[in-house]
Design a protein around this motif. Structure first.
Motif, PDB file in Angstrom:
ATOM      1  N   ASP A  26       0.826  -1.212   0.000  1.00 56.58           N
ATOM      2  CA  ASP A  26       0.000   0.000   0.000  1.00 56.58           C
ATOM      3  C   ASP A  26       0.855   1.255   0.000  1.00 56.58           C
ATOM      4  O   ASP A  26       0.542   2.233  -0.684  1.00 56.58           O
ATOM      5  N   SER A  27       1.933   1.228   0.753  1.00 59.30           N
ATOM      6  CA  SER A  27       2.821   2.386   0.821  1.00 59.30           C
ATOM      7  C   SER A  27       3.440   2.681  -0.541  1.00 59.30           C
ATOM      8  O   SER A  27       3.426   3.830  -1.006  1.00 59.30           O
ATOM      9  N   VAL A  28       3.959   1.658  -1.201  1.00 58.63           N
ATOM     10  CA  VAL A  28       4.560   1.863  -2.524  1.00 58.63           C
ATOM     11  C   VAL A  28       3.523   2.411  -3.504  1.00 58.63           C
ATOM     12  O   VAL A  28       3.779   3.375  -4.223  1.00 58.63           O
ATOM     13  N   HIS A  29       2.352   1.824  -3.517  1.00 58.91           N
ATOM     14  CA  HIS A  29       1.352   2.224  -4.512  1.00 58.91           C
ATOM     15  C   HIS A  29       0.690   3.564  -4.209  1.00 58.91           C
ATOM     16  O   HIS A  29       0.335   4.295  -5.131  1.00 58.91           O
ATOM     17  N   ALA A  33       3.578   7.749  -5.785  1.00 55.36           N
ATOM     18  CA  ALA A  33       3.088   8.101  -7.129  1.00 55.36           C
ATOM     19  C   ALA A  33       3.705   9.389  -7.666  1.00 55.36           C
ATOM     20  O   ALA A  33       3.807   9.558  -8.885  1.00 55.36           O
ATOM     21  N   ALA A  34       4.139  10.283  -6.811  1.00 60.29           N
ATOM     22  CA  ALA A  34       4.748  11.537  -7.272  1.00 60.29           C
ATOM     23  C   ALA A  34       6.108  11.298  -7.926  1.00 60.29           C
ATOM     24  O   ALA A  34       6.548  12.091  -8.757  1.00 60.29           O
ATOM     25  N   ALA A  35       6.762  10.203  -7.566  1.00 59.36           N
ATOM     26  CA  ALA A  35       8.114   9.949  -8.082  1.00 59.36           C
ATOM     27  C   ALA A  35       8.194   8.766  -9.041  1.00 59.36           C
ATOM     28  O   ALA A  35       9.144   8.674  -9.815  1.00 59.36           O
ATOM     29  N   TYR A  42       4.351  -1.150  -9.860  1.00 63.85           N
ATOM     30  CA  TYR A  42       4.003  -2.571  -9.938  1.00 63.85           C
ATOM     31  C   TYR A  42       5.253  -3.461  -9.973  1.00 63.85           C
ATOM     32  O   TYR A  42       5.232  -4.574  -9.448  1.00 63.85           O
ATOM     33  N   ALA A  43       6.325  -2.973 -10.573  1.00 65.13           N
ATOM     34  CA  ALA A  43       7.576  -3.738 -10.569  1.00 65.13           C
ATOM     35  C   ALA A  43       8.153  -3.813  -9.159  1.00 65.13           C
ATOM     36  O   ALA A  43       8.710  -4.840  -8.748  1.00 65.13           O
ATOM     37  N   TRP A  44       8.031  -2.730  -8.420  1.00 67.93           N
ATOM     38  CA  TRP A  44       8.572  -2.648  -7.067  1.00 67.93           C
ATOM     39  C   TRP A  44       7.722  -3.462  -6.086  1.00 67.93           C
ATOM     40  O   TRP A  44       8.245  -4.165  -5.225  1.00 67.93           O
ATOM     41  N   ALA A  45       6.407  -3.361  -6.215  1.00 68.78           N
ATOM     42  CA  ALA A  45       5.512  -3.983  -5.241  1.00 68.78           C
ATOM     43  C   ALA A  45       4.316  -4.600  -5.951  1.00 68.78           C
ATOM     44  O   ALA A  45       3.346  -3.916  -6.260  1.00 68.78           O
ATOM     45  N   SER A  46       4.403  -5.888  -6.190  1.00 69.15           N
ATOM     46  CA  SER A  46       3.300  -6.607  -6.818  1.00 69.15           C
ATOM     47  C   SER A  46       2.046  -6.494  -5.948  1.00 69.15           C
ATOM     48  O   SER A  46       2.131  -6.530  -4.719  1.00 69.15           O
ATOM     49  N   ARG A  47       0.916  -6.381  -6.592  1.00 70.96           N
ATOM     50  CA  ARG A  47      -0.348  -6.375  -5.851  1.00 70.96           C
ATOM     51  C   ARG A  47      -0.699  -7.788  -5.369  1.00 70.96           C
ATOM     52  O   ARG A  47      -1.622  -7.964  -4.584  1.00 70.96           O
ATOM     53  N   MET A  48       0.042  -8.795  -5.845  1.00 67.92           N
ATOM     54  CA  MET A  48      -0.139 -10.172  -5.395  1.00 67.92           C
ATOM     55  C   MET A  48       1.215 -10.711  -4.937  1.00 67.92           C
ATOM     56  O   MET A  48       1.833 -11.545  -5.593  1.00 67.92           O
ATOM     57  N   ILE A 125      12.130   8.674  -2.981  1.00 69.81           N
ATOM     58  CA  ILE A 125      11.158   9.117  -1.977  1.00 69.81           C
ATOM     59  C   ILE A 125      11.759   9.091  -0.571  1.00 69.81           C
ATOM     60  O   ILE A 125      11.491   9.969   0.238  1.00 69.81           O
ATOM     61  N   ALA A 126      12.555   8.078  -0.249  1.00 67.81           N
ATOM     62  CA  ALA A 126      13.095   7.923   1.108  1.00 67.81           C
ATOM     63  C   ALA A 126      14.347   8.761   1.364  1.00 67.81           C
ATOM     64  O   ALA A 126      14.709   8.971   2.516  1.00 67.81           O
ATOM     65  N   ARG A 127      14.995   9.240   0.323  1.00 60.79           N
ATOM     66  CA  ARG A 127      16.246   9.978   0.505  1.00 60.79           C
ATOM     67  C   ARG A 127      16.112  11.138   1.505  1.00 60.79           C
ATOM     68  O   ARG A 127      16.939  11.240   2.424  1.00 60.79           O
ATOM     69  N   PRO A 128      15.100  12.010   1.393  1.00 55.31           N
ATOM     70  CA  PRO A 128      14.991  13.095   2.373  1.00 55.31           C
ATOM     71  C   PRO A 128      14.827  12.593   3.814  1.00 55.31           C
ATOM     72  O   PRO A 128      15.350  13.205   4.750  1.00 55.31           O
ATOM     73  N   PHE A 129      14.119  11.485   3.999  1.00 50.99           N
ATOM     74  CA  PHE A 129      13.964  10.895   5.334  1.00 50.99           C
ATOM     75  C   PHE A 129      15.333  10.530   5.901  1.00 50.99           C
ATOM     76  O   PHE A 129      15.666  10.883   7.035  1.00 50.99           O
TER      77      PHE A 129
END
Length: 161
Positions: A26-29, A33-35, A42-48, A125-129
């Motif tokens: 859920d987090s990936v999807h 989305a901005a990046a 979908y390549a990063w996080a399959s919905r299945m 997305i995580a770089r600033p964190f």
């Protein structure tokens, strides 16, 4: 209100497997989305997702979860050597201090084990964190995951004694 004050951080248990994978997916999807375009997400996080693969991956690391009551709000997974592999927050808990609380707990545990330096391969997305928490970029990489191209950053943080 800072929800991070009301969460409980504890060690991952096998019954957390499905909720952890759901938070990741859920987090990936929803939060990236901005990046990243749909193909990348979908390549990063399959919905299945394959839960057996996830179980093996999590068994090879230390994982902490953050709970708000009975709801899994986020998790962090790291190697005992100091490599942070996964840090994800459920979309409805994003930007409320959950990831920072998990990170601080993991850092304290790693310091107790004598780890002197932390490493991660961060998404855009995580770089600033990670930068907010004292990490510096060492290298930029382009990687291919399931046919999709991604930019990621090799980062490190030297821990104070």
């Amino acid at each position: 209100m800072d929800i991070a004050n009301s969460i409980v951080i504890r060690k991952y248990r096998i019954q957390d497997l499905s909720p952890v994978v759901r938070v990741f997916t859920d987090s990936v999807h929803e939060l990236t989305a901005a990046a990243y375009d749909e193909t990348q997400r979908y390549a990063w996080a399959s919905r299945m997702p394959n839960l057996d693969t996830w179980q093996e991956r999590l068994a090879s690391m230390e994982t902490l979860v953050a709970e708000d009551g009975t709801t899994l709000a986020g998790f962090i997974s790291y190697e005992p050597s100091g490599t942070i592999d996964l840090v994800f927050t459920a979309p409805n808990f994003a930007r409320q201090g959950i990831a920072s609380a998990l990170y601080h707990e993991a850092e304290q545990q790693l310091k107790k084990k004598g780890v002197k330096e932390l490493h991660t391969e961060s998404s855009v997305i995580a770089r600033p964190f990670f930068e907010k928490h004292g990490f510096e970029v060492l290298d930029e990489q382009r990687v291919t995951i399931r046919g999709a191209q991604f930019l990621r950053f090799t980062m490190r943080k030297k821990l104070q004694e």
